[in-house]
Write a protein that holds these residues in place. Structure first.
Motif, PDB file in Angstrom:
ATOM      1  N   GLU A   1       0.759  -1.240   0.114  1.00  0.00           N
ATOM      2  CA  GLU A   1      -0.253   0.099   0.118  1.00  0.00           C
ATOM      3  C   GLU A   1       0.746   1.445  -0.047  1.00  0.00           C
ATOM      4  OE1 GLU A   1      -3.498  -0.794   0.077  1.00  0.00           O
ATOM      5  OE2 GLU A   1      -3.383   1.384  -0.642  1.00  0.00           O
ATOM      6  N   LYS A   2       1.879   1.321   0.963  1.00  0.00           N
ATOM      7  CA  LYS A   2       2.739   2.442   1.004  1.00  0.00           C
ATOM      8  C   LYS A   2       3.624   2.787  -0.146  1.00  0.00           C
ATOM      9  CE  LYS A   2       4.834   1.627   5.067  1.00  0.00           C
ATOM     10  NZ  LYS A   2       6.023   1.408   6.243  1.00  0.00           N
ATOM     11  N   TYR A   3       4.336   1.924  -0.543  1.00  0.00           N
ATOM     12  CA  TYR A   3       5.149   1.970  -1.553  1.00  0.00           C
ATOM     13  C   TYR A   3       4.662   1.596  -3.103  1.00  0.00           C
ATOM     14  CZ  TYR A   3       7.988   1.911   2.620  1.00  0.00           C
ATOM     15  OH  TYR A   3       8.284   2.316   3.946  1.00  0.00           O
ATOM     16  N   PHE A   4       3.778   1.100  -3.245  1.00  0.00           N
ATOM     17  CA  PHE A   4       3.208   0.758  -4.472  1.00  0.00           C
ATOM     18  C   PHE A   4       1.661   1.298  -4.748  1.00  0.00           C
ATOM     19  CE2 PHE A   4       6.641  -2.382  -3.945  1.00  0.00           C
ATOM     20  CZ  PHE A   4       7.286  -2.222  -5.284  1.00  0.00           C
ATOM     21  N   GLY A   5       1.170   2.052  -3.872  1.00  0.00           N
ATOM     22  CA  GLY A   5       0.043   2.465  -3.729  1.00  0.00           C
ATOM     23  C   GLY A   5      -1.037   1.492  -3.983  1.00  0.00           C
ATOM     24  N   GLY A   6      -0.746   0.354  -3.338  1.00  0.00           N
ATOM     25  CA  GLY A   6      -1.793  -0.866  -3.416  1.00  0.00           C
ATOM     26  C   GLY A   6      -1.958  -1.594  -4.633  1.00  0.00           C
ATOM     27  N   HIS A   7      -0.993  -1.266  -5.846  1.00  0.00           N
ATOM     28  CA  HIS A   7      -0.912  -1.755  -7.088  1.00  0.00           C
ATOM     29  C   HIS A   7      -0.246  -3.092  -7.091  1.00  0.00           C
ATOM     30  CE1 HIS A   7      -3.486   1.541  -8.449  1.00  0.00           C
ATOM     31  NE2 HIS A   7      -2.543   2.603  -8.053  1.00  0.00           N
ATOM     32  N   GLY A   8      -0.746  -3.723  -6.684  1.00  0.00           N
ATOM     33  CA  GLY A   8      -0.101  -5.296  -6.910  1.00  0.00           C
ATOM     34  C   GLY A   8      -0.648  -6.244  -6.052  1.00  0.00           C
ATOM     35  N   ASN A   9       0.067  -7.303  -5.821  1.00  0.00           N
ATOM     36  CA  ASN A   9      -0.412  -8.517  -5.013  1.00  0.00           C
ATOM     37  C   ASN A   9       0.601  -9.075  -4.068  1.00  0.00           C
ATOM     38  OD1 ASN A   9      -3.138  -8.989  -6.268  1.00  0.00           O
ATOM     39  ND2 ASN A   9      -1.843  -9.065  -8.198  1.00  0.00           N
ATOM     40  N   ILE A  10       0.332  -9.468  -2.698  1.00  0.00           N
ATOM     41  CA  ILE A  10       0.973 -10.064  -2.161  1.00  0.00           C
ATOM     42  C   ILE A  10       0.686 -11.702  -2.131  1.00  0.00           C
ATOM     43  CG2 ILE A  10       2.270 -10.526   0.522  1.00  0.00           C
ATOM     44  CD1 ILE A  10       2.982  -7.786  -0.906  1.00  0.00           C
ATOM     45  N   LEU A  11       1.324 -12.458  -2.465  1.00  0.00           N
ATOM     46  CA  LEU A  11       1.039 -13.972  -2.519  1.00  0.00           C
ATOM     47  C   LEU A  11       1.639 -14.767  -1.419  1.00  0.00           C
ATOM     48  CD1 LEU A  11       0.870 -12.782  -5.519  1.00  0.00           C
ATOM     49  CD2 LEU A  11       1.513 -15.153  -6.404  1.00  0.00           C
ATOM     50  N   TYR A  12       1.117 -15.402  -0.580  1.00  0.00           N
ATOM     51  CA  TYR A  12       1.671 -16.537   0.109  1.00  0.00           C
ATOM     52  C   TYR A  12       2.103 -17.518  -0.600  1.00  0.00           C
ATOM     53  CZ  TYR A  12       2.338 -19.970   3.591  1.00  0.00           C
ATOM     54  OH  TYR A  12       2.503 -21.270   4.227  1.00  0.00           O
ATOM     55  N   ALA A  13       3.319 -17.924  -0.681  1.00  0.00           N
ATOM     56  CA  ALA A  13       3.663 -19.182  -1.256  1.00  0.00           C
ATOM     57  C   ALA A  13       3.704 -20.298  -0.336  1.00  0.00           C
ATOM     58  CB  ALA A  13       5.443 -18.924  -1.501  1.00  0.00           C
ATOM     59  N   SER A  14       2.565 -20.977  -0.797  1.00  0.00           N
ATOM     60  CA  SER A  14       1.849 -21.922   0.193  1.00  0.00           C
ATOM     61  C   SER A  14       2.839 -23.186   0.480  1.00  0.00           C
ATOM     62  CB  SER A  14       0.470 -22.323   0.019  1.00  0.00           C
ATOM     63  OG  SER A  14       0.303 -22.808  -1.217  1.00  0.00           O
TER      64      SER A  14
END
Ligand code: LLP
Length: 436
Positions: free
Chosen positions: A56-69
């Motif tokens: 959110e802070k560094y990419f303005g929320g444009h993207g995704n955090i994927l948990y590598a399960s």
């Protein structure tokens, strides 16, 4: 102040007991038995929030955090990921099915693996997987045909090898030109791969992916990968008019296992990587793509701790001392496989001085079944004492086996002072479950 413990969720309790996530490990061992995997749910949730806040802070929320399960895959973890609004990386129908059964929305799952069979592809498509990360020409063609049969266009990212040597350890280095994963830019194969993707009617090319390795402690490798990938993106934009909407930079955020390991600052890594991405996109006149990160280990490693009961203490005068425990390479193969280091603590004797150097060994019938060599333990350690191995939340349960027909330990989750079983202990009948 000097840090006393390897993980922030460890502390000394009264009566010399080790506390984990605010709970007495001795009581937990009594309640659930050993060997026992404990997982600090609150810390896992905090990690999800930390990564998402950085995005959110560094990419303005444009993207995704994927948990590598692959780091730890069981139903409850996908429920937590769903509740935390995370995406996931899955690598097999087994992981997809587990996520599905946990009610995880599969449109937020990215399907990896360098060798997806036709059955795997069909399974993923039929369950509405969000994205494939394609790794080969063969796979792209197979996804295209399977998508055509179903009358859909499938969203795909291409796994690209940026040609970076991370200088961590061989088994987890994946970004070099000679890697089995994806295609290298250097050899021209990455470009050929992209051309194929653009030519296929049922492939909707969304972007590019790279993952170069594990145990990265600063932004250097992320920045170098971003540079190479954005150069390539600018090149293919100029040649083919293709603008990638997504750039996934993989996982690999490091985790300290022993006191001498560096302590990575995730916020700083994300910030520095973001600054470089912004600078490069401006330079190349590229629209900033949605940035993906795929942390596995850093999401769960320090949220895990394994408890064992000592069965014997064998002192061979002039040679070595062995402390043998009721688990071993079956629940934690990482020393046997990689020589991985761990911090090991005497869970029920934290107040005793540790002046016996010993090898903590498992119960399997092979000499290589070592959890950790050269560990300082109290002299008074004896049959029935408790041993805690820290930072076992990643790649322990998920890499566990039934060698010697030893059942896997349960996973007990700890949250807000409470505990509950997320995965039950394997029993003797489980050992026979598949035998006709
Ligand atoms: N994305 C991809 C495509 C990966 O292959 C991996 C890990 C990750 C993300 C997550 O990486 P992490 O953040 O966990 O470093 N079994 C080894 C680790 C193997 C990692 C495989 N790929 C170990 O126990 O150290």
């Amino acid at each position: 102040m000097e840090q006393r413990f390897i993980c922030s969720n460890l502390s000394d309790g009264p009566n010399g007991h080790l506390f984990f996530a605010g709970q007495d490990t001795v009581s937990l061992a009594e309640k659930y038995g050993t060997p026992l995997y404990l997982m600090d749910e609150d810390l896992i949730r905090a990690k999800c929030r930390l990564f998402r806040r950085c995005l959110e802070k560094y990419f303005g929320g444009h993207g995704n955090i994927l948990y590598a399960s692959k780091a730890a895959s069981f139903k409850r973890i996908y429920e937590i990921m769903r509740e935390e609004d995370m995406c996931v990386d899955v690598v097999s129908p087994g992981e997809i099915y587990t996520a599905l059964k946990a009610g995880f929305p599969l449109e937020k799952a990215w399907f990896h693996s360098n060798n997806k069979s036709d059955e795997d592809i069909a399974f993923a498509l039929d369950h509405g997987i969000g994205y494939f990360v394609a790794e080969s020409f063969e796979e792209l063609n197979a996804i295209d045909s399977a998508a055509a049969e179903r009358g859909i266009r499938q969203k795909v990212l291409l796994r690209i090898t940026p040609g970076i040597d991370t200088h961590t350890f061989e088994a987890v280095d994946t970004g070099k030109v000679d890697s089995k994963f994806g295609y290298a830019i250097e050899t021209g194969q990455a470009e050929e791969f992209l051309r194929l993707a653009l030519s296929l009617d049922n492939i909707e090319l969304q972007g590019l992916h790279c993952h170069v390795g594990s145990q990265l402690f600063d932004s250097d490798v992320f920045i170098r990968s971003a540079r190479i990938m954005l150069d390539f993106m600018s090149h293919v934009r100029d040649i083919y008019g293709f603008e990638a909407q997504q750039l996934n930079l993989g996982g690999g955020f490091g985790v300290p296992y022993v006191m001498s390991d560096p302590k990575p600052d995730i916020d700083k890594i994300m910030k520095e990587t973001a600054e470089e991405i912004h600078r490069l996109c401006e330079k190349h006149r590229l629209k900033i793509p949605d940035i993906g990160f795929e942390p596995g280990r850093s999401m769960v490693a320090d949220a895990g701790l394994t408890l064992y009961t000592v069965g014997m203490v064998k002192k061979i005068p002039g040679f070595i001392n062995y402390v043998s425990v009721d688990g071993g390479m079956t629940d934690n193969p990482r020393f046997a496989l990689y020589g991985a280091e761990y911090t090991v603590l005497p869970a029920d004797r934290m107040d005793e001085s540790r002046n016996m150097v010993c090898s903590i060994v498992g119960r399997c019938c092979e000499s290589g079944d070592v959890i950790q060599p050269s560990v300082p333990m109290p002299e008074g350690m004896e049959r029935g004492s408790l041993v805690a191995v820290c930072t076992t939340g990643a790649y322990n349960y998920s890499m566990a086996s039934n060698y010697n027909r030893i059942g896997r330990p349960p996973i007990v989750m700890l949250s807000g002072g409470e505990s509950y079983v997320a995965v039950r202990r394997e029993n003797l009948d489980d050992m026979l479950m598949l035998d006709e």
